[in-house]
Write a protein that holds these residues in place. Structure first.
Motif, PDB file in Angstrom:
ATOM      1  N   ASP A 129      64.232  32.630 -29.858  1.00 34.19           N
ATOM      2  CA  ASP A 129      64.823  32.540 -28.524  1.00 34.19           C
ATOM      3  C   ASP A 129      64.031  33.364 -27.515  1.00 34.19           C
ATOM      4  OD1 ASP A 129      66.780  30.848 -29.405  1.00 34.19           O
ATOM      5  OD2 ASP A 129      68.324  32.384 -29.612  1.00 34.19           O
ATOM      6  N   GLY A 130      63.530  34.499 -27.968  1.00 31.79           N
ATOM      7  CA  GLY A 130      62.727  35.322 -27.070  1.00 31.79           C
ATOM      8  C   GLY A 130      61.478  34.606 -26.601  1.00 31.79           C
ATOM      9  N   TRP A 131      60.799  33.908 -27.505  1.00 33.12           N
ATOM     10  CA  TRP A 131      59.596  33.171 -27.106  1.00 33.12           C
ATOM     11  C   TRP A 131      59.949  32.027 -26.168  1.00 33.12           C
ATOM     12  CZ3 TRP A 131      54.941  33.457 -25.931  1.00 33.12           C
ATOM     13  CH2 TRP A 131      54.108  32.343 -25.855  1.00 33.12           C
ATOM     14  N   THR A 132      61.082  31.361 -26.394  1.00 37.40           N
ATOM     15  CA  THR A 132      61.509  30.284 -25.493  1.00 37.40           C
ATOM     16  C   THR A 132      61.743  30.816 -24.083  1.00 37.40           C
ATOM     17  OG1 THR A 132      62.550  29.099 -27.330  1.00 37.40           O
ATOM     18  CG2 THR A 132      63.266  28.518 -25.095  1.00 37.40           C
ATOM     19  N   VAL A 133      62.435  31.949 -23.975  1.00 42.21           N
ATOM     20  CA  VAL A 133      62.678  32.539 -22.656  1.00 42.21           C
ATOM     21  C   VAL A 133      61.380  33.027 -22.030  1.00 42.21           C
ATOM     22  CG1 VAL A 133      63.874  34.417 -21.445  1.00 42.21           C
ATOM     23  CG2 VAL A 133      65.047  33.167 -23.258  1.00 42.21           C
ATOM     24  N   ALA A 134      60.489  33.590 -22.821  1.00 41.27           N
ATOM     25  CA  ALA A 134      59.214  34.059 -22.288  1.00 41.27           C
ATOM     26  C   ALA A 134      58.393  32.898 -21.727  1.00 41.27           C
ATOM     27  CB  ALA A 134      58.424  34.783 -23.380  1.00 41.27           C
ATOM     28  N   ARG A 135      58.370  31.759 -22.429  1.00 43.38           N
ATOM     29  CA  ARG A 135      57.650  30.578 -21.926  1.00 43.38           C
ATOM     30  C   ARG A 135      58.254  30.121 -20.609  1.00 43.38           C
ATOM     31  NH1 ARG A 135      58.441  26.268 -24.389  1.00 43.38           N
ATOM     32  NH2 ARG A 135      56.614  25.150 -23.639  1.00 43.38           N
ATOM     33  N   ARG A 136      59.587  30.123 -20.528  1.00 44.79           N
ATOM     34  CA  ARG A 136      60.247  29.727 -19.274  1.00 44.79           C
ATOM     35  C   ARG A 136      59.840  30.651 -18.131  1.00 44.79           C
ATOM     36  NH1 ARG A 136      64.003  32.849 -15.960  1.00 44.79           N
ATOM     37  NH2 ARG A 136      64.811  31.339 -14.448  1.00 44.79           N
ATOM     38  N   ASP A 137      59.822  31.959 -18.383  1.00 48.60           N
ATOM     39  CA  ASP A 137      59.474  32.914 -17.331  1.00 48.60           C
ATOM     40  C   ASP A 137      58.009  32.776 -16.919  1.00 48.60           C
ATOM     41  OD1 ASP A 137      62.041  33.924 -17.311  1.00 48.60           O
ATOM     42  OD2 ASP A 137      61.609  35.484 -18.785  1.00 48.60           O
ATOM     43  N   LEU A 138      57.125  32.549 -17.879  1.00 50.67           N
ATOM     44  CA  LEU A 138      55.704  32.395 -17.556  1.00 50.67           C
ATOM     45  C   LEU A 138      55.452  31.112 -16.762  1.00 50.67           C
ATOM     46  CD1 LEU A 138      54.109  33.571 -20.922  1.00 50.67           C
ATOM     47  CD2 LEU A 138      54.027  34.764 -18.725  1.00 50.67           C
ATOM     48  N   ILE A 139      56.109  30.024 -17.144  1.00 46.40           N
ATOM     49  CA  ILE A 139      55.957  28.765 -16.396  1.00 46.40           C
ATOM     50  C   ILE A 139      56.480  28.938 -14.971  1.00 46.40           C
ATOM     51  CG2 ILE A 139      56.763  26.379 -16.261  1.00 46.40           C
ATOM     52  CD1 ILE A 139      56.750  26.346 -19.340  1.00 46.40           C
ATOM     53  N   HIS A 140      57.616  29.618 -14.836  1.00 40.01           N
ATOM     54  CA  HIS A 140      58.161  29.876 -13.508  1.00 40.01           C
ATOM     55  C   HIS A 140      57.188  30.703 -12.675  1.00 40.01           C
ATOM     56  CE1 HIS A 140      61.258  30.508 -10.463  1.00 40.01           C
ATOM     57  NE2 HIS A 140      60.959  31.794 -10.485  1.00 40.01           N
ATOM     58  N   TRP A 141      56.543  31.677 -13.292  1.00 41.44           N
ATOM     59  CA  TRP A 141      55.566  32.506 -12.581  1.00 41.44           C
ATOM     60  C   TRP A 141      54.353  31.682 -12.154  1.00 41.44           C
ATOM     61  CZ3 TRP A 141      50.621  34.503 -14.211  1.00 41.44           C
ATOM     62  CH2 TRP A 141      50.130  35.540 -13.391  1.00 41.44           C
ATOM     63  N   LEU A 142      53.857  30.800 -13.038  1.00 43.32           N
ATOM     64  CA  LEU A 142      52.679  29.994 -12.718  1.00 43.32           C
ATOM     65  C   LEU A 142      52.951  28.980 -11.612  1.00 43.32           C
ATOM     66  CD1 LEU A 142      51.287  29.321 -16.313  1.00 43.32           C
ATOM     67  CD2 LEU A 142      50.281  30.778 -14.554  1.00 43.32           C
ATOM     68  N   ARG A 143      54.206  28.590 -11.445  1.00 44.93           N
ATOM     69  CA  ARG A 143      54.548  27.618 -10.408  1.00 44.93           C
ATOM     70  C   ARG A 143      54.847  28.260  -9.058  1.00 44.93           C
ATOM     71  NH1 ARG A 143      58.437  23.558 -14.013  1.00 44.93           N
ATOM     72  NH2 ARG A 143      56.725  22.594 -15.221  1.00 44.93           N
ATOM     73  N   ASN A 144      54.561  29.542  -8.933  1.00 49.21           N
ATOM     74  CA  ASN A 144      54.737  30.243  -7.661  1.00 49.21           C
ATOM     75  C   ASN A 144      53.399  30.859  -7.256  1.00 49.21           C
ATOM     76  OD1 ASN A 144      57.859  30.524  -6.879  1.00 49.21           O
ATOM     77  ND2 ASN A 144      57.658  30.535  -9.103  1.00 49.21           N
ATOM     78  N   PRO A 145      52.514  30.062  -6.622  1.00 44.81           N
ATOM     79  CA  PRO A 145      51.179  30.575  -6.313  1.00 44.81           C
ATOM     80  C   PRO A 145      51.190  31.783  -5.389  1.00 44.81           C
ATOM     81  CG  PRO A 145      51.461  28.298  -5.533  1.00 44.81           C
ATOM     82  CD  PRO A 145      52.714  28.672  -6.236  1.00 44.81           C
ATOM     83  N   SER A 146      52.174  31.868  -4.486  1.00 41.86           N
ATOM     84  CA  SER A 146      52.219  33.025  -3.592  1.00 41.86           C
ATOM     85  C   SER A 146      52.463  34.310  -4.368  1.00 41.86           C
ATOM     86  CB  SER A 146      53.298  32.824  -2.527  1.00 41.86           C
ATOM     87  OG  SER A 146      54.576  32.679  -3.138  1.00 41.86           O
ATOM     88  N   VAL A 147      53.334  34.233  -5.389  1.00 39.99           N
ATOM     89  CA  VAL A 147      53.604  35.409  -6.217  1.00 39.99           C
ATOM     90  C   VAL A 147      52.353  35.806  -6.987  1.00 39.99           C
ATOM     91  CG1 VAL A 147      54.995  36.304  -8.120  1.00 39.99           C
ATOM     92  CG2 VAL A 147      56.044  34.847  -6.379  1.00 39.99           C
ATOM     93  N   ILE A 148      51.649  34.815  -7.527  1.00 37.96           N
ATOM     94  CA  ILE A 148      50.422  35.094  -8.270  1.00 37.96           C
ATOM     95  C   ILE A 148      49.397  35.759  -7.360  1.00 37.96           C
ATOM     96  CG2 ILE A 148      48.505  34.050  -9.529  1.00 37.96           C
ATOM     97  CD1 ILE A 148      50.404  31.874 -10.442  1.00 37.96           C
ATOM     98  N   ALA A 149      49.219  35.211  -6.149  1.00 31.41           N
ATOM     99  CA  ALA A 149      48.238  35.769  -5.225  1.00 31.41           C
ATOM    100  C   ALA A 149      48.571  37.212  -4.871  1.00 31.41           C
ATOM    101  CB  ALA A 149      48.172  34.910  -3.961  1.00 31.41           C
ATOM    102  N   TYR A 150      49.860  37.477  -4.635  1.00 25.78           N
ATOM    103  CA  TYR A 150      50.259  38.847  -4.281  1.00 25.78           C
ATOM    104  C   TYR A 150      50.005  39.801  -5.436  1.00 25.78           C
ATOM    105  CZ  TYR A 150      53.229  42.829  -3.192  1.00 25.78           C
ATOM    106  OH  TYR A 150      53.692  44.088  -2.972  1.00 25.78           O
ATOM    107  N   GLN A 151      50.397  39.404  -6.641  1.00 25.16           N
ATOM    108  CA  GLN A 151      50.243  40.287  -7.787  1.00 25.16           C
ATOM    109  C   GLN A 151      48.781  40.549  -8.117  1.00 25.16           C
ATOM    110  OE1 GLN A 151      53.011  38.298 -10.688  1.00 25.16           O
ATOM    111  NE2 GLN A 151      53.816  40.371 -10.877  1.00 25.16           N
TER     112      GLN A 151
END
Length: 287
Positions: free
Chosen positions: A35-57
């Protein structure tokens, strides 16, 4: 005449039976990891789909290195001598790990506010697996941020001088501190609203400034230097300077003489306290 018989209505399919929770310790561990890996994949995909967040970080650490290395660095003096940018970079690495707390608690608070956390709790998922997934995703993001900072440091003249093995040990201590602080962020994120999470940066700045991040504690007033010497961030930064072979090591306090030991003990203590509190808080939401 053949009698017409009414056809019987179709039988609806039986509802799916939810899986029974595991009962043995190994099964619970496998359940939590899956379950932890499933949630981690969800969080990483959500992060990759937010280019503004990636650029800021990704841009934020670059801007910090340039500002402190070239704007403020021209006026800085390293206690005991040495190049300030070599002294600075381990502090920048540690500050990035500390600032990750704000990223974690903002994401956790947002998920709780928008019902994502409630959705996880309504599903047959491991409670520890949900928060474990959050920690894993944030740790992966921190690895990328740390890699960018290392690249920036190499560009401005920073080097590790004690070989790759000790350098990797220093990176391991930085990620250990980040892993410990993730659990602080998860607990606080489950307790506050997103509006309050936006102000999380405010207390982080003094925590990273009253440390050996940018100035040696020996150059601070006596009371402030004592606080800075025992700051968990100072332990990790001092240990990294020792392992990297960068200037700025030393000091008369016990903490300054045993930085590597404290760089291990402080994160382990934080995990021992905040990990079970985070899982407990997740299980007791809205009760």
């Amino acid at each position: 005449m053949t009698a017409l018989t009414a056809s019987s209505p179709p039988v609806p399919p039986a509802p799916p039976v939810p899986p029974s929770p595991p009962r043995t310790a190994p099964d619970r561990l496998r359940w939590a990891v899956a379950d932890g890996w499933t949630v981690a994949r969800r969080d990483l995909i959500h992060w990759l789909r937010n280019p503004s967040v990636i650029a800021y970080q990704l841009l934020w650490p670059i801007m910090m290195v340039l500002m402190f290395g070239y704007v403020f660095g021209s006026a800085m003096v390293v206690a005991g001598g040495g190049d300030y940018r070599e002294f600075l970079m381990p502090g920048m690495f540690g500050q990035a790990m500390m600032f990750g707390v704000a990223t974690t608690l903002t994401a956790v608070s947002t998920d709780a506010s928008y019902g994502v956390t409630d959705r996880f709790r309504s599903m047959p998922m491991s409670s520890s697996g949900v928060v474990l997934g959050r920690s894993l995703a944030d740790l992966i993001n921190s690895v990328l941020e740390l890699a960018i900072l290392v690249g920036c440091g190499l560009v401005v003249g920073w080097r590790w001088n004690q070989g790759p093995v000790r350098a990797l040990a220093a990176v391991g201590l930085l990620l250990l501190l980040r892993f410990a602080l993730i659990w602080v962020g998860i607990l606080v994120g489950l307790m506050i609203r997103p509006e309050a999470a936006a102000a999380a940066w405010a207390p982080l700045f003094p925590l990273t400034m009253v440390a050996n991040t940018f100035v040696s504690p020996e150059q601070m007033p006596g009371w402030m230097g004592a606080i800075a010497a025992w700051n968990p961030l100072s332990a990790t930064v001092a240990a990294c300077r020792e392992l990297f072979g960068n200037p700025g090591m030393g000091g008369d306090s016990w903490a300054a003489q045993h930085p590597i030991l404290l760089a291990v003990l402080w994160p382990l203590a934080l995990v021992a306290v905040f990990l079970p509190l985070s899982v407990r808080r997740f299980r007791r939401l809205d009760r």
